[in-house]
Motif scaffolding. Sequence first.
Motif, PDB file in Angstrom:
ATOM      1  N   GLU A   1       0.837  -1.201   0.000  1.00  0.00           N
ATOM      2  CA  GLU A   1       0.000   0.000   0.000  1.00  0.00           C
ATOM      3  C   GLU A   1       0.873   1.253   0.000  1.00  0.00           C
ATOM      4  O   GLU A   1       0.597   2.217  -0.731  1.00  0.00           O
ATOM      5  CB  GLU A   1      -0.923   0.001   1.223  1.00  0.00           C
ATOM      6  CG  GLU A   1      -1.863   1.204   1.257  1.00  0.00           C
ATOM      7  CD  GLU A   1      -2.791   1.192   2.455  1.00  0.00           C
ATOM      8  OE1 GLU A   1      -3.505   2.195   2.666  1.00  0.00           O
ATOM      9  OE2 GLU A   1      -2.799   0.179   3.183  1.00  0.00           O
ATOM     10  N   THR A   2       1.948   1.233   0.787  1.00  0.00           N
ATOM     11  CA  THR A   2       2.870   2.371   0.815  1.00  0.00           C
ATOM     12  C   THR A   2       3.510   2.583  -0.551  1.00  0.00           C
ATOM     13  O   THR A   2       3.628   3.719  -1.030  1.00  0.00           O
ATOM     14  CB  THR A   2       3.966   2.145   1.869  1.00  0.00           C
ATOM     15  OG1 THR A   2       3.358   1.946   3.139  1.00  0.00           O
ATOM     16  CG2 THR A   2       4.915   3.330   1.924  1.00  0.00           C
ATOM     17  N   ILE A   3       3.927   1.495  -1.211  1.00  0.00           N
ATOM     18  CA  ILE A   3       4.523   1.582  -2.543  1.00  0.00           C
ATOM     19  C   ILE A   3       3.530   2.187  -3.525  1.00  0.00           C
ATOM     20  O   ILE A   3       3.890   3.030  -4.366  1.00  0.00           O
ATOM     21  CB  ILE A   3       4.989   0.189  -3.037  1.00  0.00           C
ATOM     22  CG1 ILE A   3       6.100  -0.361  -2.143  1.00  0.00           C
ATOM     23  CG2 ILE A   3       5.443   0.266  -4.489  1.00  0.00           C
ATOM     24  CD1 ILE A   3       7.390   0.395  -2.206  1.00  0.00           C
ATOM     25  N   SER A   4       2.281   1.775  -3.435  1.00  0.00           N
ATOM     26  CA  SER A   4       1.253   2.301  -4.347  1.00  0.00           C
ATOM     27  C   SER A   4       1.065   3.797  -4.162  1.00  0.00           C
ATOM     28  O   SER A   4       0.930   4.550  -5.139  1.00  0.00           O
ATOM     29  CB  SER A   4      -0.074   1.571  -4.122  1.00  0.00           C
ATOM     30  OG  SER A   4       0.029   0.207  -4.483  1.00  0.00           O
ATOM     31  N   ILE A   5       1.056   4.245  -2.907  1.00  0.00           N
ATOM     32  CA  ILE A   5       0.914   5.684  -2.634  1.00  0.00           C
ATOM     33  C   ILE A   5       2.119   6.448  -3.182  1.00  0.00           C
ATOM     34  O   ILE A   5       1.975   7.490  -3.838  1.00  0.00           O
ATOM     35  CB  ILE A   5       0.750   5.927  -1.118  1.00  0.00           C
ATOM     36  CG1 ILE A   5      -0.578   5.347  -0.626  1.00  0.00           C
ATOM     37  CG2 ILE A   5       0.841   7.425  -0.804  1.00  0.00           C
ATOM     38  CD1 ILE A   5      -0.725   5.334   0.881  1.00  0.00           C
ATOM     39  N   LEU A   6       3.303   5.919  -2.921  1.00  0.00           N
ATOM     40  CA  LEU A   6       4.519   6.568  -3.411  1.00  0.00           C
ATOM     41  C   LEU A   6       4.549   6.586  -4.935  1.00  0.00           C
ATOM     42  O   LEU A   6       4.991   7.572  -5.548  1.00  0.00           O
ATOM     43  CB  LEU A   6       5.750   5.845  -2.870  1.00  0.00           C
ATOM     44  CG  LEU A   6       6.040   6.014  -1.378  1.00  0.00           C
ATOM     45  CD1 LEU A   6       7.150   5.060  -0.938  1.00  0.00           C
ATOM     46  CD2 LEU A   6       6.432   7.460  -1.064  1.00  0.00           C
ATOM     47  N   ALA A   7       4.067   5.516  -5.560  1.00  0.00           N
ATOM     48  CA  ALA A   7       4.047   5.465  -7.021  1.00  0.00           C
ATOM     49  C   ALA A   7       3.122   6.533  -7.588  1.00  0.00           C
ATOM     50  O   ALA A   7       3.447   7.178  -8.594  1.00  0.00           O
ATOM     51  CB  ALA A   7       3.632   4.082  -7.496  1.00  0.00           C
ATOM     52  N   GLY A   8       1.990   6.737  -6.942  1.00  0.00           N
ATOM     53  CA  GLY A   8       1.070   7.787  -7.393  1.00  0.00           C
ATOM     54  C   GLY A   8       1.707   9.163  -7.312  1.00  0.00           C
ATOM     55  O   GLY A   8       1.582   9.984  -8.237  1.00  0.00           O
TER      56      GLY A   8
ATOM     57  N   PHE B   1      10.603   6.308   1.134  1.00  0.00           N
ATOM     58  CA  PHE B   1      10.222   5.100   1.867  1.00  0.00           C
ATOM     59  C   PHE B   1      11.079   4.935   3.113  1.00  0.00           C
ATOM     60  O   PHE B   1      10.594   4.516   4.173  1.00  0.00           O
ATOM     61  CB  PHE B   1      10.362   3.880   0.957  1.00  0.00           C
ATOM     62  CG  PHE B   1       9.884   2.592   1.567  1.00  0.00           C
ATOM     63  CD1 PHE B   1       8.570   2.184   1.422  1.00  0.00           C
ATOM     64  CD2 PHE B   1      10.754   1.779   2.293  1.00  0.00           C
ATOM     65  CE1 PHE B   1       8.118   0.995   1.978  1.00  0.00           C
ATOM     66  CE2 PHE B   1      10.313   0.587   2.852  1.00  0.00           C
ATOM     67  CZ  PHE B   1       8.994   0.199   2.695  1.00  0.00           C
ATOM     68  N   PHE B   2      12.355   5.266   2.998  1.00  0.00           N
ATOM     69  CA  PHE B   2      13.286   5.081   4.112  1.00  0.00           C
ATOM     70  C   PHE B   2      13.602   6.374   4.865  1.00  0.00           C
ATOM     71  O   PHE B   2      14.341   6.340   5.856  1.00  0.00           O
ATOM     72  CB  PHE B   2      14.612   4.489   3.596  1.00  0.00           C
ATOM     73  CG  PHE B   2      14.496   3.103   3.049  1.00  0.00           C
ATOM     74  CD1 PHE B   2      14.385   2.005   3.889  1.00  0.00           C
ATOM     75  CD2 PHE B   2      14.488   2.884   1.676  1.00  0.00           C
ATOM     76  CE1 PHE B   2      14.285   0.718   3.381  1.00  0.00           C
ATOM     77  CE2 PHE B   2      14.390   1.602   1.162  1.00  0.00           C
ATOM     78  CZ  PHE B   2      14.283   0.518   2.010  1.00  0.00           C
ATOM     79  N   TYR B   3      13.060   7.499   4.395  1.00  0.00           N
ATOM     80  CA  TYR B   3      13.493   8.808   4.879  1.00  0.00           C
ATOM     81  C   TYR B   3      13.485   8.937   6.397  1.00  0.00           C
ATOM     82  O   TYR B   3      14.474   9.381   7.011  1.00  0.00           O
ATOM     83  CB  TYR B   3      12.623   9.915   4.271  1.00  0.00           C
ATOM     84  CG  TYR B   3      12.861  11.262   4.919  1.00  0.00           C
ATOM     85  CD1 TYR B   3      14.040  11.968   4.684  1.00  0.00           C
ATOM     86  CD2 TYR B   3      11.917  11.816   5.800  1.00  0.00           C
ATOM     87  CE1 TYR B   3      14.278  13.183   5.302  1.00  0.00           C
ATOM     88  CE2 TYR B   3      12.146  13.027   6.410  1.00  0.00           C
ATOM     89  CZ  TYR B   3      13.330  13.711   6.161  1.00  0.00           C
ATOM     90  OH  TYR B   3      13.564  14.910   6.776  1.00  0.00           O
ATOM     91  N   ASP B   4      12.386   8.560   7.048  1.00  0.00           N
ATOM     92  CA  ASP B   4      12.278   8.783   8.487  1.00  0.00           C
ATOM     93  C   ASP B   4      12.408   7.497   9.300  1.00  0.00           C
ATOM     94  O   ASP B   4      11.944   7.404  10.431  1.00  0.00           O
ATOM     95  CB  ASP B   4      10.963   9.486   8.834  1.00  0.00           C
ATOM     96  CG  ASP B   4       9.737   8.736   8.363  1.00  0.00           C
ATOM     97  OD1 ASP B   4       9.899   7.645   7.772  1.00  0.00           O
ATOM     98  OD2 ASP B   4       8.621   9.251   8.563  1.00  0.00           O
ATOM     99  N   ARG B   5      13.061   6.497   8.703  1.00  0.00           N
ATOM    100  CA  ARG B   5      13.283   5.256   9.437  1.00  0.00           C
ATOM    101  C   ARG B   5      14.540   5.397  10.296  1.00  0.00           C
ATOM    102  O   ARG B   5      15.623   5.673   9.769  1.00  0.00           O
ATOM    103  CB  ARG B   5      13.439   4.070   8.485  1.00  0.00           C
ATOM    104  CG  ARG B   5      13.625   2.741   9.225  1.00  0.00           C
ATOM    105  CD  ARG B   5      13.837   1.573   8.290  1.00  0.00           C
ATOM    106  NE  ARG B   5      12.660   1.286   7.479  1.00  0.00           N
ATOM    107  CZ  ARG B   5      12.553   0.210   6.699  1.00  0.00           C
ATOM    108  NH1 ARG B   5      13.557  -0.679   6.644  1.00  0.00           N
ATOM    109  NH2 ARG B   5      11.456   0.011   5.989  1.00  0.00           N
ATOM    110  N   PRO B   6      14.425   5.203  11.601  1.00  0.00           N
ATOM    111  CA  PRO B   6      15.613   5.301  12.462  1.00  0.00           C
ATOM    112  C   PRO B   6      16.456   4.027  12.391  1.00  0.00           C
ATOM    113  O   PRO B   6      15.984   2.970  11.972  1.00  0.00           O
ATOM    114  CB  PRO B   6      15.007   5.479  13.858  1.00  0.00           C
ATOM    115  CG  PRO B   6      13.681   4.772  13.772  1.00  0.00           C
ATOM    116  CD  PRO B   6      13.187   4.965  12.369  1.00  0.00           C
ATOM    117  N   GLY B   7      17.716   4.158  12.809  1.00  0.00           N
ATOM    118  CA  GLY B   7      18.572   2.993  12.971  1.00  0.00           C
ATOM    119  C   GLY B   7      19.098   2.370  11.695  1.00  0.00           C
ATOM    120  O   GLY B   7      19.505   1.200  11.702  1.00  0.00           O
ATOM    121  N   LEU B   8      19.115   3.115  10.584  1.00  0.00           N
ATOM    122  CA  LEU B   8      19.677   2.575   9.349  1.00  0.00           C
ATOM    123  C   LEU B   8      21.190   2.380   9.495  1.00  0.00           C
ATOM    124  O   LEU B   8      21.865   3.163  10.161  1.00  0.00           O
ATOM    125  CB  LEU B   8      19.399   3.520   8.175  1.00  0.00           C
ATOM    126  CG  LEU B   8      17.927   3.766   7.804  1.00  0.00           C
ATOM    127  CD1 LEU B   8      17.844   4.775   6.661  1.00  0.00           C
ATOM    128  CD2 LEU B   8      17.233   2.466   7.423  1.00  0.00           C
TER     129      LEU B   8
END
Length: 362
Positions: free
Chosen positions: A3-10, A118-125
């Motif tokens: 669902e996240t991928i679909s939103i980002l694709a739009g 998709f990864f912008y606000d993911r902590p701990g990368l």
Amino acid sequence: MSETISILAGEAVLLLKQLIAVPSFSKEEDQTAGLIGLFFAKKGIPHFRIGNNIYATNKYFDESKPAILLNSHHDTVKPNKAYTLDPFSPVEKDGKLYGLGSNDAGGPLVSLLAAFLFFYDRPGLKYNLVYAASAEEEISGKNGIELLLRTPSFNPPQRQWAFALVGEPTQMQMAVAEKGLLVIDCTATGIAGHAAREEGDNAIYKAVKDIEWFRSFRFPRVSDFLGPVKMSVTVIETENKAHNVVPSQCSFVADIRVNELYTFEEILDIIKSNVTCDIQPRSLRLRSSSIVLDHPIVKAGLEAGRTCYGSPTTSDKALIPFPALKIGPGDSARSHTADEYIYVDEIKEGIALYVRLLEKVL
């Protein structure tokens, strides 16, 4: 995740339509740089502009960690005369999005941007992410990715770069090697004279002998991915246009596509030892490049069912001084063609695969 991928694709497709609608020829990318900056601003993401290049970093950027560069370009060539559609009108029809730069490299550009989000606000990368939309790629200009890499705010001395993903239309296959481009200006010199008399030393005849060498010579080292070095003489001219004058000078241009088994210096030494004309390389910047097959990002691609190949075309990969993998949605065969297009589904699939590859290393 789907669902996240679909939103980002739009969002990506909408941004691409906006970019298509604005001319962005090389060195004239001011407006598309502004659009990309506005896209970041609306999302509240800090971003920076250097010339017509836009970049941003992940929310939890930590300079002590190595960085992954996500790079594609937003400049385009000029539309050719065979266009039947308005090149600046983003038309979506039968699953295709038409428009200048849709395939090269708008699709990869917005797909990489979506993966960055998709990864912008993911902590701990484990790695930092740096997204860069660069200018002047189509002309290999010095104010594109090269400008970014020589600017301390983008590339401070202490920064460690792990690798780059370079977004170009590769059908999401992995271009692990890329031919370098060496263009040389060649000049044969003779003595002027009158064509009606036995005068002069015809520079054209001298040039022809050297051109024949360029046509027939074969470099012995052949790459598994890039094949042989390829030389083509593409331009020839003399300094005079009169039919009755034996020319004292004849110039021609050689376009040389170099595999990763030769340095430019080796190529030039071999040429100089076999021709009589004067040769002057225009640039030594666009060298061949490759990434090792056991690199983690290549392994991730292989696990995802991607294949490896060598690319005959040059991109910003040639100007990135650390390991880089060229990969992106779209098809290189559509680049610079009339009525250029990309399938909308290719963008969604490209985002999903970029995310899958990065998940393996982050």
